[in-house]
Design an enzyme around this catalytic site. Structure first.
Site, PDB file in Angstrom:
ATOM      1  N   GLU A 159       0.012  -1.055   5.910  1.00 17.99           N
ATOM      2  CA  GLU A 159       1.080  -0.523   6.764  1.00 17.99           C
ATOM      3  C   GLU A 159       0.914   0.972   6.981  1.00 17.99           C
ATOM      4  OE1 GLU A 159       4.928   1.159   8.025  1.00 17.99           O
ATOM      5  OE2 GLU A 159       3.808   1.635   6.237  1.00 17.99           O
ATOM      6  N   ASP A 210       0.852  -1.203   0.000  1.00 21.18           N
ATOM      7  CA  ASP A 210       0.000   0.000   0.000  1.00 21.18           C
ATOM      8  C   ASP A 210       0.880   1.242   0.000  1.00 21.18           C
ATOM      9  OD1 ASP A 210       0.805  -0.515   2.721  1.00 21.18           O
ATOM     10  OD2 ASP A 210      -0.768   0.829   3.440  1.00 21.18           O
TER      11      ASP A 210
END
Ligand code: BES
Ligand code: ZN
Length: 456
Positions: free
Chosen positions: A154, A89
């Site tokens: 994350e 991400d």
């Protein structure tokens, strides 16, 4: 190893094209509108991990974004098991107008590739994937038993990965965790990061009168929420940059003289640092050097603030609401949940009765440290030296990777942080970039490292 290094060398162009493809997926985890793109990045990895010959490639759905797992456990029982972790991400791209090239149209200029996620962290997880490929294509197996896990949350605190880790201890069990999601201390200086700060992210919402008011008619009679917010924020730190929250420093482990001496040996050019940022003076906690302030001491910063009129020209409004996002970077042995409680208690204590104040904890993560006198670190030193031709330095990063501490607590495995970014890669900023020399040297480093780890 020669064969493997040659293979990496002769496949550079294809590696780059594949990386561009991966970087063009806008996997922004905190924006609902990009949910499908995050999923797409995960499927891209799934397909790619299968294509390089990893086994058991599986996508695990979570309440948020999916996690992809794969392994190759053919090295034998006498070889260590290594878990490679990273995140696919990326951060939002705003302000978009400051990007020279569109963030999801990867562009190579000179030795750099520009794209959101190029350094943080897609480019760095791709380093591992390509060195796994190089081993597998040349030997049909890896020198170590390997598991990989890539998550899509994350940048928003890894909430679902914590749950996954608790549930899948057996699946993820490993002797070492290897992560490339940090930077080198500077260019041409390969680095091992042995500490990350933790994080405690809070939001303050202030409500004053029940509607926006004319600041002439009502100004002077009710407390303006923006003023109240500013008063609260101004009481969070003193003029020496000490954080005033009661109990904030109680669990902070003081820096040892030895560590402070080590920090002093790292090259640091204050003049250049200031010039690069175009600031006249540096600013931070009294009694500490800049290196200490940005990596080994706790901090408190506002990350966003709102309220009132933000449009063109003037508008004489007395707003009904105001708010701020405030985050604190934490150091050993601070606990984010405890700090969140202390923060809320303190803000409520200083909050004026003339407004309503709400404090919310958004997310957090614990700080982490890796012991550096271990065989796995010695192996990393050798691998970095083999690839870069110079000895690596050790330093602490001020940023956070929330799950790292849990790998240690839950799996009992040390995390070895081999970062290949550079401090000026603009991670989280416009024009994020990644140095391609470091990308390729990173692939060789990791290829050597897997080999070195097999000798432990
Ligand atoms: N790659 C970074 C961590 C990092 C930042 C390492 C700076 C080295 C230098 C990671 O992706 C990140 O940005 N983490 C967030 C975590 C947070 C959102 C929970 C951070 O540090 O802000
Ligand atoms: Zn990041």
């Amino acid at each position: 190893m020669d064969k493997i290094i040659k293979y990496i060398e002769s496949n550079k162009d294809r590696y780059l094209e594949e990386l561009k493809d991966f970087l063009s997926i806008p996997s922004i985890s905190n924006e609902e509108a990009h949910k499908d793109d995050v999923k797409k990045a995960c499927s891209w990895l799934e397909t790619h991990l299968k294509s390089i010959g990893l086994d058991n490639v599986t996508v695990y759905q979570t309440e948020g974004h999916p996690i992809v797992y794969a392994d190759c456990m053919k090295a034998g029982n006498d070889k260590p098991t290594v878990l490679v972790y990273g995140h696919y991400d990326v951060q939002p791209v705003d302000p978009l107008e400051l990007w020279t090239n569109p963030p999801f149209e990867p562009t190579v200029i000179g030795n750099k590739i520009y794209a959101r996620g190029s350094a943080d962290d897609k480019g760095q997880i791709f380093i591992h994937i390509k060195s796994i490929e190089a081993h597998l294509k040349n030997n049909g197996k890896l020198p170590i038993n390997l598991k990989v896990i890539f998550e899509g949350e994350e940048e928003i605190g890894s909430g679902n990965l914590y749950k996954f880790l608790e549930k899948q201890k057996e699946l993820l069990k490993a002797d070492y965790v290897v992560i490339s999601d940090t930077s080198m201390y500077k260019d041409n200086m390969p680095s091992i990061c042995y500490g990350l700060r933790g994080l405690c992210f809070m939001q303050i919402d202030i409500t004053g009168p029940n509607r926006d008011l004319h600041s002439g008619t009502f100004g002077g009679g009710v407390h303006n929420p923006i003023n109240a917010l500013a008063e609260i924020i101004s009481k969070l730190k003193d003029d020496k940059n000490k954080i005033l929250i009661d109990g904030f420093y109680d669990d902070v482990v003081a820096l040892s003289q030895n560590e402070r001496d080590e920090f002093k040996r790292l090259p640091f050019d204050e003049k250049k640092y200031k010039m690069d940022l175009e600031v006249e003076e540096l600013y931070g906690e009294d009694g500490y050097t800049t290196i200490e302030r940005v990596s080994a001491r706790p901090t408190l910063d506002c990350n966003g603030i709102w309220g009132g009129y933000q449009g063109q020209g003037a508008k004489t409004v007395l707003p009904s609401v105001a708010g701020a996002k405030v985050s604190m970077r934490l150091v050993p042995n601070q606990d984010p949940d405890k700090v969140a409680e202390l923060f809320e208690k303190y803000v409520m204590k200083i909050a004026p009765k003339s407004v309503k104040v709400k404090v919310t904890s958004l997310h957090g993560g614990k700080p982490s440290v890796t012991a550096i006198d271990t065989p796995a670190i010695k192996a990393a030193v050798k691998a970095l030296k083999d690839a870069f031709g110079v000895d690596p330095v050790f330093f602490k990063e001020g940023g956070s990777i929330p799950i790292v501490n849990s790998f240690n607590e839950v799996l009992g495995a040390d995390a070895i942080l081999l970062g290949f970014g550079l401090p000026d890669d603009n991670i989280h900023s416009p024009n994020e970039k990644f140095d391609l020399n470091n990308f390729y040297k990173g692939i060789s480093t990791v290829a050597y490292y897997y080999d070195e780890l097999s000798k432990i």
